[in-house]
Motif scaffolding. Structure first.
Motif, PDB file in Angstrom:
ATOM      1  N   ILE A   2       0.761  -1.084   0.027  1.00  0.00           N
ATOM      2  CA  ILE A   2      -0.071   0.520  -0.030  1.00  0.00           C
ATOM      3  C   ILE A   2       0.925   1.859  -0.434  1.00  0.00           C
ATOM      4  N   LYS A   3       0.994   2.615  -0.761  1.00  0.00           N
ATOM      5  CA  LYS A   3       1.011   3.381  -1.068  1.00  0.00           C
ATOM      6  C   LYS A   3       0.585   4.765  -0.033  1.00  0.00           C
ATOM      7  N   ILE A   4       1.279   4.054   1.295  1.00  0.00           N
ATOM      8  CA  ILE A   4       1.020   5.678   2.257  1.00  0.00           C
ATOM      9  C   ILE A   4       1.106   6.772   2.204  1.00  0.00           C
ATOM     10  N   LYS A   5       0.405   7.978   1.382  1.00  0.00           N
ATOM     11  CA  LYS A   5       1.134   9.625   0.804  1.00  0.00           C
ATOM     12  C   LYS A   5       1.313   9.879   2.488  1.00  0.00           C
ATOM     13  N   ARG A   6       0.556  10.185   3.239  1.00  0.00           N
ATOM     14  CA  ARG A   6       0.787  11.634   4.548  1.00  0.00           C
ATOM     15  C   ARG A   6      -0.712  10.729   5.247  1.00  0.00           C
ATOM     16  N   ILE A   7      -0.524  11.331   6.442  1.00  0.00           N
ATOM     17  CA  ILE A   7      -1.945  11.459   7.714  1.00  0.00           C
ATOM     18  C   ILE A   7      -2.472  12.892   7.137  1.00  0.00           C
ATOM     19  N   ASP A   8      -4.399  11.935   6.574  1.00  0.00           N
ATOM     20  CA  ASP A   8      -5.061  13.045   6.329  1.00  0.00           C
ATOM     21  C   ASP A   8      -5.451  14.126   7.024  1.00  0.00           C
ATOM     22  N   HIS A   9      -5.789  13.328   8.404  1.00  0.00           N
ATOM     23  CA  HIS A   9      -6.261  14.303   9.192  1.00  0.00           C
ATOM     24  C   HIS A   9      -6.487  13.353  10.470  1.00  0.00           C
ATOM     25  N   VAL A  10      -6.656  13.887  11.979  1.00  0.00           N
ATOM     26  CA  VAL A  10      -6.680  12.677  12.665  1.00  0.00           C
ATOM     27  C   VAL A  10      -8.310  13.159  13.312  1.00  0.00           C
ATOM     28  N   ALA A  11      -8.959  13.016  13.531  1.00  0.00           N
ATOM     29  CA  ALA A  11     -10.264  12.812  13.764  1.00  0.00           C
ATOM     30  C   ALA A  11     -10.850  13.173  14.903  1.00  0.00           C
ATOM     31  N   ILE A  12     -11.400  14.034  15.240  1.00  0.00           N
ATOM     32  CA  ILE A  12     -11.887  14.411  17.404  1.00  0.00           C
ATOM     33  C   ILE A  12     -13.518  14.393  17.270  1.00  0.00           C
ATOM     34  N   ALA A  13     -13.736  13.383  17.787  1.00  0.00           N
ATOM     35  CA  ALA A  13     -15.347  13.162  18.006  1.00  0.00           C
ATOM     36  C   ALA A  13     -15.805  14.568  19.274  1.00  0.00           C
TER      37      ALA A  13
END
Length: 143
Positions: A2-13
């Protein structure tokens, strides 16, 4: 692989996105980027750009799973999203490796991106979202 490019986001509920947004702005000076009602996921989301990534505040708008999460654990870290190249191929590979998946096929999520979730069992208890942008976007979801 799998090619992971970056952390897109960290989600906070969060219980209330407006109240949470004020806290994040006051505490860290973060200004909101894209804000949208994500009908496919029954949530409202706002991105707070941080460098090449984002913090995403998410509030349930009919999403029973997210509502149960908040009732059980309260506001806090919900998931980590990584941007991948070729989400369909990534899911086929993960399934062939018997990695527990919530989604075996991508669906449309925030910003019109393709998304799919791995089951928390796959990563030792952390919900991970795979994201593939339809086009290149920057922090806050802006092109």
């Amino acid at each position: 692989m799998i090619k992971i490019k970056r952390i897109d986001h960290v989600a906070i509920a969060v219980d209330n996105i407006d109240h949470a947004l004020v806290k994040w702005q006051q505490a860290l000076g973060l200004e909101p980027g894209v804000r949208e009602l994500v009908s496919s996921q029954k949530t409202e989301a706002v991105l707070l750009p941080v460098g090449e990534s984002n913090i995403e505040l998410i509030e349930p708008k009919g999403n029973e799973g997210l509502q149960k999460f908040l009732e059980k654990r309260g506001p806090g870290l919900h998931h980590i999203a990584v941007e991948v190249e070729g989400i369909e191929a990534a899911l086929v590979l993960l399934k062939s490796l018997h990695v527990p998946l919530i989604d075996e096929a991508p669906r449309i999520g925030a910003r019109g991106h393709k998304v799919a979730f791995l089951h928390p069992r796959a990563t030792g208890g952390v919900l991970v979202e795979l994201v593939e942008a339809e086009h290149s976007v920057g922090p806050g979801g802006q092109p």
